[in-house]
Design an enzyme around this catalytic site. Structure first.
Site, PDB file in Angstrom:
ATOM      1  N   HIS A 111       0.964  -1.178   0.123  1.00 32.85           N
ATOM      2  CA  HIS A 111       0.125  -0.066  -0.022  1.00 32.85           C
ATOM      3  C   HIS A 111       0.977   1.305   0.043  1.00 32.85           C
ATOM      4  O   HIS A 111       1.985   1.425   0.171  1.00 32.85           O
ATOM      5  CB  HIS A 111      -0.983   0.127   1.126  1.00 32.85           C
ATOM      6  CG  HIS A 111      -2.068  -1.101   1.181  1.00 32.85           C
ATOM      7  ND1 HIS A 111      -3.274  -1.297   2.007  1.00 32.85           N
ATOM      8  CD2 HIS A 111      -2.001  -2.272   0.270  1.00 32.85           C
ATOM      9  CE1 HIS A 111      -3.758  -2.168   1.636  1.00 32.85           C
ATOM     10  NE2 HIS A 111      -3.314  -2.766   0.742  1.00 32.85           N
ATOM     11  N   GLU A 139       1.108   3.645   1.969  1.00 28.93           N
ATOM     12  CA  GLU A 139       2.060   3.859   3.515  1.00 28.93           C
ATOM     13  C   GLU A 139       3.046   2.973   3.737  1.00 28.93           C
ATOM     14  O   GLU A 139       3.742   3.149   4.766  1.00 28.93           O
ATOM     15  CB  GLU A 139       0.823   3.596   4.598  1.00 28.93           C
ATOM     16  CG  GLU A 139      -0.407   4.520   4.603  1.00 28.93           C
ATOM     17  CD  GLU A 139      -1.572   3.743   4.004  1.00 28.93           C
ATOM     18  OE1 GLU A 139      -2.752   4.255   4.000  1.00 28.93           O
ATOM     19  OE2 GLU A 139      -1.346   3.003   2.884  1.00 28.93           O
ATOM     20  N   ARG A 167     -12.220   4.930 -19.261  1.00 33.12           N
ATOM     21  CA  ARG A 167     -12.285   3.309 -19.397  1.00 33.12           C
ATOM     22  C   ARG A 167     -11.162   2.699 -18.739  1.00 33.12           C
ATOM     23  O   ARG A 167     -11.105   1.715 -17.929  1.00 33.12           O
ATOM     24  CB  ARG A 167     -12.257   2.916 -20.878  1.00 33.12           C
ATOM     25  CG  ARG A 167     -13.403   2.977 -21.526  1.00 33.12           C
ATOM     26  CD  ARG A 167     -13.284   2.468 -23.195  1.00 33.12           C
ATOM     27  NE  ARG A 167     -14.462   2.559 -23.884  1.00 33.12           N
ATOM     28  CZ  ARG A 167     -14.750   1.953 -25.125  1.00 33.12           C
ATOM     29  NH1 ARG A 167     -13.746   1.489 -25.778  1.00 33.12           N
ATOM     30  NH2 ARG A 167     -15.836   2.249 -25.940  1.00 33.12           N
ATOM     31  N   THR A 170     -26.858  -2.360 -28.160  1.00 37.86           N
ATOM     32  CA  THR A 170     -25.558  -1.666 -28.660  1.00 37.86           C
ATOM     33  C   THR A 170     -24.591  -2.605 -29.049  1.00 37.86           C
ATOM     34  O   THR A 170     -23.820  -2.660 -30.172  1.00 37.86           O
ATOM     35  CB  THR A 170     -24.927  -1.022 -27.380  1.00 37.86           C
ATOM     36  OG1 THR A 170     -25.880   0.092 -27.052  1.00 37.86           O
ATOM     37  CG2 THR A 170     -23.654  -0.195 -27.685  1.00 37.86           C
ATOM     38  N   ASP A 210     -23.526  -2.198 -32.906  1.00 35.82           N
ATOM     39  CA  ASP A 210     -22.428  -1.344 -33.102  1.00 35.82           C
ATOM     40  C   ASP A 210     -21.081  -2.499 -33.184  1.00 35.82           C
ATOM     41  O   ASP A 210     -19.962  -2.183 -33.595  1.00 35.82           O
ATOM     42  CB  ASP A 210     -22.277  -0.247 -32.038  1.00 35.82           C
ATOM     43  CG  ASP A 210     -23.104   0.763 -32.125  1.00 35.82           C
ATOM     44  OD1 ASP A 210     -23.965   0.783 -33.079  1.00 35.82           O
ATOM     45  OD2 ASP A 210     -23.682   1.353 -31.140  1.00 35.82           O
ATOM     46  N   LEU A 228     -14.967  -2.072 -26.652  1.00 35.86           N
ATOM     47  CA  LEU A 228     -14.734  -1.810 -25.204  1.00 35.86           C
ATOM     48  C   LEU A 228     -13.402  -2.036 -24.957  1.00 35.86           C
ATOM     49  O   LEU A 228     -13.192  -2.133 -23.649  1.00 35.86           O
ATOM     50  CB  LEU A 228     -15.850  -2.507 -24.765  1.00 35.86           C
ATOM     51  CG  LEU A 228     -17.224  -2.771 -25.103  1.00 35.86           C
ATOM     52  CD1 LEU A 228     -18.187  -3.573 -24.180  1.00 35.86           C
ATOM     53  CD2 LEU A 228     -17.603  -1.078 -25.145  1.00 35.86           C
ATOM     54  N   ARG A 258      -7.928   2.785 -25.954  1.00 37.51           N
ATOM     55  CA  ARG A 258      -6.822   3.132 -27.058  1.00 37.51           C
ATOM     56  C   ARG A 258      -6.531   4.520 -26.808  1.00 37.51           C
ATOM     57  O   ARG A 258      -7.172   5.416 -26.176  1.00 37.51           O
ATOM     58  CB  ARG A 258      -7.324   2.833 -28.010  1.00 37.51           C
ATOM     59  CG  ARG A 258      -8.241   1.610 -28.592  1.00 37.51           C
ATOM     60  CD  ARG A 258      -8.971   1.658 -29.760  1.00 37.51           C
ATOM     61  NE  ARG A 258     -10.032   2.429 -29.865  1.00 37.51           N
ATOM     62  CZ  ARG A 258     -11.473   2.096 -29.387  1.00 37.51           C
ATOM     63  NH1 ARG A 258     -11.632   1.016 -28.894  1.00 37.51           N
ATOM     64  NH2 ARG A 258     -12.353   2.942 -29.514  1.00 37.51           N
ATOM     65  N   GLU A 288     -22.062   2.697 -21.143  1.00 36.82           N
ATOM     66  CA  GLU A 288     -22.052   3.620 -22.342  1.00 36.82           C
ATOM     67  C   GLU A 288     -23.132   3.269 -23.201  1.00 36.82           C
ATOM     68  O   GLU A 288     -22.927   3.856 -24.329  1.00 36.82           O
ATOM     69  CB  GLU A 288     -20.503   3.004 -22.740  1.00 36.82           C
ATOM     70  CG  GLU A 288     -19.309   3.505 -22.268  1.00 36.82           C
ATOM     71  CD  GLU A 288     -17.997   3.667 -23.171  1.00 36.82           C
ATOM     72  OE1 GLU A 288     -18.065   3.185 -24.387  1.00 36.82           O
ATOM     73  OE2 GLU A 288     -17.146   3.853 -22.671  1.00 36.82           O
TER      74      GLU A 288
END
Length: 367
Positions: free
Chosen positions: A65, A67, A199, A211, A215, A219, A222, A296
């Site tokens: 972590h 710390e 993203r 979608t 399309d 996903l 880039r 999205e």
């Protein structure tokens, strides 16, 4: 923070020393976004006098972590110094030892904490452990900024589900696409670049089956140096999506109805979540280690989650175009204006020719 005398049209804010160093820490913490779940993105800056002698952030789950990294970098210079931490340090053993132990062992004499940890295993115990070690502790410096960075972690810890961010682009007359056109570009390059940054920073990116089938979006992330792919999530109650779509890759998730036929997806290594309700779906996504999700599209999925009260944040690009007929971003039933959901903590930013409006629909969970 205080203000100084300035011309009437300017107000100059002057940060206190604690705010100055905590600002540095808050600038560092987001480097872990999208990589630390189920842990939060946290950073630590160690200051000796007026000099930073050590700093670090949590890079990903299972690794040390912030710390731990910061005192390691500071070495002996940490003794008698002040540590600035964006979240109350953990005080229990998990994958790694307690962060409070690392700070105590470093020899710092003061710890400044931006916000308390909502995890019931911590929730004030970290601060108390430091005070029990005779370390001076201050809490609440730039708390709003820290809680905003930790929205996903806080959502899963307190509500058991990811923080859901709805993102879409629309024309000036409120259309997200032309009828039958599919993935026509609404916004310009600067807006699309910002979406890629999101993203990279959120744990998952989600679309509905409409979608996906129209399309075939990849996903992917880039154009972001050092970027990573968010986990692709597809909501499809009937599991009729194309199993060969670009979004399906190792780690992708299909959210579907309990009785849907999913053998083709399971055979491809797709994780299947069966859910009766949107709330159940998000709870199960939280169990998969997803603390934040970028929603999205499309209008049907957005409307379903919005009407169920499961959208927490909205990020909308408005492009200076007029389309006329076309698809609206929502398919929800008609409402009266006094029933509209109002965003809070709204910001407005210009990106190229587009305008980005962001705001919250939900309060970020605290303790």
């Amino acid at each position: 923070m205080y203000t100084v005398n300035a011309p009437p049209d300017r107000v100059v804010a002057v940060l206190s020393a604690d705010e100055r160093w905590m600002t540095l820490a808050l600038d560092l913490a987001p480097r872990g976004l999208g990589r630390t779940a189920p842990n939060p993105p946290v950073s630590c800056v160690i200051v000796q006098g007026d000099e930073v002698v050590g700093q670090g952030f949590h890079p990903r789950a299972g690794e040390p972590h912030a710390e731990v990294f910061a005192p390691h970098g500071a070495g002996a210079h940490a003794r008698g110094a002040t540590a600035y931490v964006t979240l109350e340090p953990c005080s229990h053993h998990g994958r790694t030892p307690p962060c409070t132990d690392a700070l105590i062992a470093s020899g710092v004499c003061r710890v400044v904490v931006s916000t308390l940890n909502p995890n019931p295993r911590v929730a004030g115990r970290g601060v108390q452990a430091l005070r029990d070690a005779a370390i001076d502790v201050s809490v609440g410096i730039l708390e709003a900024g820290a809680t905003r960075q930790q929205a996903g972690f806080r959502s899963v810890i307190v509500r058991g589900r990811p923080w859901v961010v709805a993102k879409y682009a629309m024309t000036l007359d409120g259309k997200v696409a032309a009828v039958g056109e599919g993935n026509g570009k609404v916004s310009d390059a600067a807006a699309r670049e910002r979406a890629m940054v999101w993203r990279n920073e959120l744990d998952a990116v989600a679309v509905g089956s409409g979608t996906l089938n129209m399309d075939d979006p990849a996903l992917t992330t880039r154009g972001v140096p050092g970027g990573r792919y968010a986990r692709a999530v597809v909501f499809d109650r009937q599991a009729r999506s194309n199993p060969q779509a670009q979004a399906w890759r190792p780690g992708s998730v299909l959210v579907t109805a309990p009785d849907a036929a999913v053998s083709a997806f399971e055979a491809s290594g797709i994780t299947v979540v069966r859910a009766e309700t949107p709330q159940s779906a998000l709870t199960q996504l939280g169990h998969l280690g997803l603390s934040s999700m970028l929603l999205e599209g499309g209008p049907g999925l957005l409307s379903t989650l919005l009407d169920a009260g499961l959208v927490d944040e909205v990020r909308t690009f408005i492009s200076p175009k007029l389309l006329g007929g076309g698809l609206s971003p929502l398919t929800s039933p008609d409402r009266r204006m006094n029933e509209a959901q109002e965003l809070r903590d709204v910001t407005v930013e210009t990106l190229g020719q587009d305008v980005l409006v962001t705001g919250l629909l939900s309060d970020i969970p605290r303790l």
